[in-house]
Design a protein around this motif. Structure first.
Motif, PDB file in Angstrom:
ATOM      1  N   HIS A  31       7.604  -7.514   6.942  1.00 47.64           N
ATOM      2  CA  HIS A  31       6.647  -6.568   7.524  1.00 47.64           C
ATOM      3  C   HIS A  31       7.254  -5.738   8.657  1.00 47.64           C
ATOM      4  N   ARG A  32       8.533  -5.926   8.955  1.00 46.56           N
ATOM      5  CA  ARG A  32       9.139  -5.268  10.111  1.00 46.56           C
ATOM      6  C   ARG A  32       9.096  -3.741   9.970  1.00 46.56           C
ATOM      7  N   TYR A  33       8.994  -3.078  11.110  1.00 47.20           N
ATOM      8  CA  TYR A  33       8.705  -1.644  11.136  1.00 47.20           C
ATOM      9  C   TYR A  33       9.727  -0.821  10.370  1.00 47.20           C
ATOM     10  N   ASP A  34      11.012  -1.086  10.586  1.00 45.96           N
ATOM     11  CA  ASP A  34      12.042  -0.288   9.924  1.00 45.96           C
ATOM     12  C   ASP A  34      11.915  -0.349   8.407  1.00 45.96           C
ATOM     13  N   LEU A  35      11.557  -1.520   7.890  1.00 46.94           N
ATOM     14  CA  LEU A  35      11.365  -1.659   6.448  1.00 46.94           C
ATOM     15  C   LEU A  35      10.144  -0.871   5.980  1.00 46.94           C
ATOM     16  N   VAL A  36       9.041  -1.010   6.725  1.00 47.86           N
ATOM     17  CA  VAL A  36       7.815  -0.298   6.362  1.00 47.86           C
ATOM     18  C   VAL A  36       8.069   1.204   6.362  1.00 47.86           C
ATOM     19  N   TYR A  37       8.829   1.673   7.336  1.00 45.18           N
ATOM     20  CA  TYR A  37       9.101   3.108   7.456  1.00 45.18           C
ATOM     21  C   TYR A  37       9.827   3.638   6.222  1.00 45.18           C
ATOM     22  N   VAL A  38      10.908   2.972   5.811  1.00 41.49           N
ATOM     23  CA  VAL A  38      11.672   3.483   4.673  1.00 41.49           C
ATOM     24  C   VAL A  38      10.950   3.228   3.351  1.00 41.49           C
ATOM     25  N   ARG A  39      10.217   2.107   3.278  1.00 49.36           N
ATOM     26  CA  ARG A  39       9.422   1.884   2.064  1.00 49.36           C
ATOM     27  C   ARG A  39       8.331   2.928   1.936  1.00 49.36           C
ATOM     28  N   GLY A  40       7.766   3.330   3.083  1.00 45.84           N
ATOM     29  CA  GLY A  40       6.665   4.284   3.073  1.00 45.84           C
ATOM     30  C   GLY A  40       7.029   5.613   2.442  1.00 45.84           C
ATOM     31  N   GLU A  41       8.258   6.075   2.657  1.00 43.82           N
ATOM     32  CA  GLU A  41       8.679   7.344   2.070  1.00 43.82           C
ATOM     33  C   GLU A  41       8.603   7.286   0.544  1.00 43.82           C
ATOM     34  N   ILE A  42       9.043   6.162  -0.012  1.00 39.80           N
ATOM     35  CA  ILE A  42       9.019   6.008  -1.466  1.00 39.80           C
ATOM     36  C   ILE A  42       7.600   5.746  -1.955  1.00 39.80           C
ATOM     37  N   ALA A  43       6.838   4.942  -1.204  1.00 33.66           N
ATOM     38  CA  ALA A  43       5.464   4.621  -1.609  1.00 33.66           C
ATOM     39  C   ALA A  43       4.600   5.877  -1.667  1.00 33.66           C
ATOM     40  N   ARG A  44       4.776   6.781  -0.722  1.00 33.38           N
ATOM     41  CA  ARG A  44       3.993   8.018  -0.733  1.00 33.38           C
ATOM     42  C   ARG A  44       4.392   8.920  -1.902  1.00 33.38           C
TER      43      ARG A  44
ATOM     44  N   ASP B 130       0.852  -1.184   0.000  1.00 35.34           N
ATOM     45  CA  ASP B 130       0.000   0.000   0.000  1.00 35.34           C
ATOM     46  C   ASP B 130       0.890   1.236   0.000  1.00 35.34           C
ATOM     47  N   PHE B 131       0.267   2.408   0.003  1.00 37.77           N
ATOM     48  CA  PHE B 131       1.037   3.638  -0.115  1.00 37.77           C
ATOM     49  C   PHE B 131       1.689   4.076   1.201  1.00 37.77           C
ATOM     50  N   GLU B 132       1.601   3.243   2.216  1.00 38.84           N
ATOM     51  CA  GLU B 132       2.352   3.478   3.449  1.00 38.84           C
ATOM     52  C   GLU B 132       3.565   2.560   3.542  1.00 38.84           C
ATOM     53  N   GLY B 133       3.787   1.765   2.504  1.00 38.80           N
ATOM     54  CA  GLY B 133       4.928   0.860   2.494  1.00 38.80           C
ATOM     55  C   GLY B 133       4.673  -0.475   3.153  1.00 38.80           C
ATOM     56  N   ARG B 134       3.433  -0.723   3.551  1.00 41.17           N
ATOM     57  CA  ARG B 134       3.109  -2.008   4.176  1.00 41.17           C
ATOM     58  C   ARG B 134       2.980  -3.083   3.101  1.00 41.17           C
ATOM     59  N   ILE B 135       3.357  -4.306   3.480  1.00 35.63           N
ATOM     60  CA  ILE B 135       3.354  -5.427   2.547  1.00 35.63           C
ATOM     61  C   ILE B 135       2.290  -6.441   2.937  1.00 35.63           C
ATOM     62  N   PHE B 136       1.666  -7.054   1.931  1.00 35.80           N
ATOM     63  CA  PHE B 136       0.602  -8.027   2.159  1.00 35.80           C
ATOM     64  C   PHE B 136       0.747  -9.181   1.164  1.00 35.80           C
ATOM     65  N   ALA B 137       0.157 -10.313   1.537  1.00 36.42           N
ATOM     66  CA  ALA B 137       0.069 -11.427   0.598  1.00 36.42           C
ATOM     67  C   ALA B 137      -1.088 -11.150  -0.350  1.00 36.42           C
ATOM     68  N   ARG B 138      -0.813 -11.139  -1.640  1.00 36.87           N
ATOM     69  CA  ARG B 138      -1.867 -10.868  -2.609  1.00 36.87           C
ATOM     70  C   ARG B 138      -2.862 -12.021  -2.632  1.00 36.87           C
ATOM     71  N   GLU B 139      -4.124 -11.705  -2.419  1.00 39.06           N
ATOM     72  CA  GLU B 139      -5.196 -12.706  -2.393  1.00 39.06           C
ATOM     73  C   GLU B 139      -4.855 -13.853  -1.448  1.00 39.06           C
ATOM     74  N   ASP B 140      -4.238 -13.513  -0.333  1.00 43.77           N
ATOM     75  CA  ASP B 140      -3.881 -14.471   0.716  1.00 43.77           C
ATOM     76  C   ASP B 140      -2.989 -15.597   0.195  1.00 43.77           C
ATOM     77  N   SER B 141      -2.113 -15.273  -0.741  1.00 43.66           N
ATOM     78  CA  SER B 141      -1.189 -16.249  -1.319  1.00 43.66           C
ATOM     79  C   SER B 141      -0.335 -16.909  -0.244  1.00 43.66           C
ATOM     80  N   ARG B 142      -0.198 -18.226  -0.310  1.00 47.69           N
ATOM     81  CA  ARG B 142       0.667 -18.931   0.638  1.00 47.69           C
ATOM     82  C   ARG B 142       2.124 -18.533   0.430  1.00 47.69           C
ATOM     83  N   HIS B 143       2.528 -18.393  -0.823  1.00 47.90           N
ATOM     84  CA  HIS B 143       3.889 -17.934  -1.099  1.00 47.90           C
ATOM     85  C   HIS B 143       4.119 -16.563  -0.480  1.00 47.90           C
TER      86      HIS B 143
END
Length: 264
Positions: free
Chosen positions: A197-210, A173-186
């Motif tokens: 999903h760790r916070y530090d990753l979400v934080y730095v991804r979020g800057e670029i996602a926004r 999403d545009f906050e840098g959070r990651i999800f399994a697409r359609e609940d994919s097991r992979h």
């Protein structure tokens, strides 16, 4: 996550690992299960090939390793021991800490320790803190592991050199959070195994996602064609293979404007 082209095995690799491989085969013949300390880490001499092939980025989280942190030449299939996320753990695992793990087998995929096809470049956090001995597959491992069993297994952990296309299993999403697409097991297993999903990753991804969100808005609602063209160029730069989190950028753009990233 992005898919990369695996570097070609250099001619000297087989010669350099031959003694180490023979040593492990002798241990197995005793018979004894090889431990981590039994493996001579001659693979480290070839780290640069994978570092360059992956543009200096971790194959799992896509952070830059050069200059930011240490990197490992990681064994996709664990070499010395095999674990799984403990059965009592509530899934999906969303904690900042690595999930409790339980031993599946005291012997890992030892015969792949010196196989070129089992390597990738990974950051210390993804490899040494999170993944370690975890290796989820589609059906439960048959233990004890028998040499060659990997040929019939289907890993659920995504591999930047693998056949599975990451964007089919992951989304952002545009906050840098990651999800399994359609609940994919992979997708779920990869996120939990590597702590994507760790916070530090979400934080730095979020800057670029926004920033991606802002550029997409300028393309669709900008007042001038010049503004839209400039935004398109910047999106292409952010999604270039050598940029941090290019995989996320491509997924965000493709989900909202299909076809735009085809030229990257």
């Amino acid at each position: 996550m992005l898919r990369f082209n695996r570097p070609k095995e250099p001619p000297e690799f087989a010669r350099r690992v031959a003694r180490a491989r023979t040593k492990i085969e002798a241990i197995v013949a005793e018979p004894r299960s090889p431990e981590s300390g039994d493996f001579d880490s001659v693979w480290r001499e070839f780290k640069r090939f994978f570092r360059d092939a992956q543009c200096g980025k971790c194959g799992y989280c896509e952070t830059f390793i050069r200059g930011d942190q240490y990197g490992d030449l990681e064994h996709f299939h664990p070499k010395a021991e095999l674990k799984r996320i403990a059965s009592h753990v509530t899934r999906p695992w969303t904690s900042e800490e690595r999930p409790p793990a339980e031993v599946v087998c005291e012997t890992g995929y030892w015969w792949l320790a010196y196989e070129w096809l089992n390597y990738l470049y990974a950051c210390v956090i993804c490899n040494e803190y999170w993944k370690r001995e975890l290796f989820p597959i589609e059906t439960p491992q048959v233990v004890p592991l028998a040499r060659g069993c990997d040929a019939s297994e289907k890993p659920l952990l995504l591999n930047p050199y693998g056949d599975e296309v990451p964007e089919r299993h992951l989304r952002f999403d545009f906050e840098g959070r990651i999800f399994a697409r359609e609940d994919s097991r992979h997708g779920n297993e990869t996120i939990e195994t590597c702590g994507l999903h760790r916070y530090d990753l979400v934080y730095v991804r979020g800057e670029i996602a926004r920033r991606v969100r802002g550029l997409l808005h300028e393309i669709t609602h900008g007042r001038t064609q010049e503004t839209a063209d400039r935004s398109v160029r910047e999106l292409h730069e952010l999604g270039a293979r050598g940029r941090r989190f290019a995989g996320m950028v491509r997924m965000l753009v493709e989900d909202r404007m299909p076809g735009m990233v085809c030229a990257l």
